[in-house]
Design an enzyme around this catalytic site. Structure first.
Site, PDB file in Angstrom:
ATOM      1  N   TYR A   1       0.702  -1.229   0.162  1.00  0.00           N
ATOM      2  CA  TYR A   1      -0.047   0.151   0.057  1.00  0.00           C
ATOM      3  C   TYR A   1       0.886   1.341   0.095  1.00  0.00           C
ATOM      4  O   TYR A   1       0.401   2.313  -0.413  1.00  0.00           O
ATOM      5  CB  TYR A   1      -0.834   0.041   1.260  1.00  0.00           C
ATOM      6  CG  TYR A   1      -2.030  -1.159   1.454  1.00  0.00           C
ATOM      7  CD1 TYR A   1      -2.150  -1.938   0.324  1.00  0.00           C
ATOM      8  CD2 TYR A   1      -2.748  -1.225   2.490  1.00  0.00           C
ATOM      9  CE1 TYR A   1      -2.994  -3.152   0.367  1.00  0.00           C
ATOM     10  CE2 TYR A   1      -3.514  -2.239   2.683  1.00  0.00           C
ATOM     11  CZ  TYR A   1      -3.771  -3.157   1.726  1.00  0.00           C
ATOM     12  OH  TYR A   1      -4.535  -4.254   1.929  1.00  0.00           O
TER      13      TYR A   1
ATOM     14  N   HIS B   1       0.801 -11.695   3.001  1.00  0.00           N
ATOM     15  CA  HIS B   1      -0.143 -11.224   2.117  1.00  0.00           C
ATOM     16  C   HIS B   1      -0.719 -12.133   1.008  1.00  0.00           C
ATOM     17  O   HIS B   1      -1.880 -12.108   0.778  1.00  0.00           O
ATOM     18  CB  HIS B   1       0.284 -10.125   1.115  1.00  0.00           C
ATOM     19  CG  HIS B   1      -0.748  -8.898   1.086  1.00  0.00           C
ATOM     20  ND1 HIS B   1      -0.421  -7.659   0.513  1.00  0.00           N
ATOM     21  CD2 HIS B   1      -2.311  -9.215   0.712  1.00  0.00           C
ATOM     22  CE1 HIS B   1      -1.610  -7.082   0.318  1.00  0.00           C
ATOM     23  NE2 HIS B   1      -2.564  -7.904   0.515  1.00  0.00           N
TER      24      HIS B   1
END
Length: 266
Positions: free
Chosen positions: A48, A105
Site C-alpha cells: 500500500y 499477504h
C-alpha cells in the site's frame, strides 16, 4: 468497540479500518477521521506504500499505543533474511516498537521461510501476533503442519457473494479467525442497491452497509470496511445494536455465489 479473542489470548477489535489505495495527504486525513470516529484497528500492507502516512496520523491522534491494534502485511516473496529486514523496515516506517499483527499477504513460494523470520520476530517481541492472508484451505492446512506458532487469523476476500463457508469452517476447527477484506466488494455489482438489502434497510432502519457488516459479524467474521466518507465511517461502527431475524439471515446466506470477485483464489 467490541472485541474477539485471538488464539494467543490477545484481543482484537471486531471492526478495523482498511487503508488500501490511500496514500499521502488523503491517507493522513482519512485515517485521522477514522481514529476520531473510534476505529482502533488499522490495517495496512507493504504494497500500500502508506506506512509513513499512517505513522503521522497515529502520532497526531495522541491515542495511547496500548489502545491501538496495528496490522500490516508483507507483500513480496522474500527469503528468511529479506523478511527479517522487511519487518524492521515496516516498524521503522510506522514508527512503532512492535506490530500487533503481521501477515503474509498471499501464499508465496517462500511462505515458510518468511514465517520463520516472523516467528523469530515474535520471540523478540517485535510482533505480538502472526497471521496469513488469502491462504486457501489446502495451502493453509499444509502450512500449519510445518510451523511452530499457529496463525491467529486468515484475512481473505469475504462478503455476501463470497462467504467462504468451507474455509471458515476449517478455520473455526483450528481456532483461527477469518478477517474480511472488502466486505462491500468495492461495491461491485452495486451491492448496496440489491433489493434484499434495500428491503432490510427499511425494515431495520439501517443502511445496506450496516446490514452486511452485521450479518458477517454475527457469523464470527472480523471486518475491515473502508470509506473516506465521515458519515459512513461512523455508520460502519454502529452495527451492534440490532438483530437480523432468522428468515432474513437465510436470505443473505442464499446470496452466496461462492466465487472470488478479485481473482485471488483462481
Amino acid at each position: 468497540m467490541k472485541y474477539q479473542i485471538l488464539n494467543n489470548g490477545l484481543k482484537i477489535p471486531i471492526i478495523g479500518f482498511g487503508t488500501a489505495r490511500l496514500q499521502g495527504r488523503e491517507c493522513f486525513k482519512t485515517l485521522s477521521n477514522a481514529l476520531e470516529c473510534g476505529y482502533r484497528l488499522i490495517d495496512s500492507a507493504q504494497m500500500y506504500k502508506n506506512h509513513k502516512d499512517i505513522a503521522k496520523a497515529l502520532k497526531e491522534s495522541k491515542i495511547p499505543r496500548d489502545e491501538l491494534f496495528i496490522e500490516s502485511k508483507i507483500s513480496q516473496n522474500l527469503n528468511y533474511l529479506q523478511t527479517k529486514d522487511q519487518i524492521l523496515r515496516i516498524l521503522e516506517e510506522l514508527d512503532l516498537e512492535y506490530l500487533d499483527l503481521l501477515l503474509i499477504h498471499e501464499p508465496y513460494k517462500n511462505s515458510l521461510y518468511m514465517y520463520d523470520a516472523m516467528q523469530e520476530a515474535f520471540e523478540n517481541k517485535l510482533i505480538k501476533s502472526l497471521g496469513v492472508s488469502n491462504f486457501n484451505e489446502n495451502f493453509l492446512l499444509e502450512f500449519m503442519q510445518k510451523v511452530v506458532i499457529k496463525p491467529v487469523l486468515n484475512q481473505c476476500e469475504t462478503h455476501l457473494l463470497y462467504q467462504q463457508k468451507s474455509l471458515h469452517k476449517a478455520l473455526q476447527k483450528h481456532d483461527i479467525l477469518l478477517q474480511s477484506w472488502s466486505p462491500f466488494i468495492a461495491n461491485k455489482n452495486e451491492i448496496f442497491n440489491h433489493p434484499i438489502l434495500l428491503d432490510m434497510a427499511k425494515k431495520y432502519l439501517k443502511t445496506p452497509a450496516q446490514i452486511i457488516l452485521n450479518f458477517l459479524y454475527k457469523r464470527d467474521i472480523l471486518l475491515i470496511p473502508k470509506s473516506s466518507n465521515l458519515q459512513k465511517m461512523k455508520q460502519n461502527l454502529q452495527i451492534f445494536d440490532f438483530e437480523l431475524e432468522n428468515k432474513d439471515l437465510q436470505k443473505l446466506i442464499d446470496l452466496d455465489q461462492n466465487k472470488s470477485f478479485f481473482g485471488w483464489y483462481e
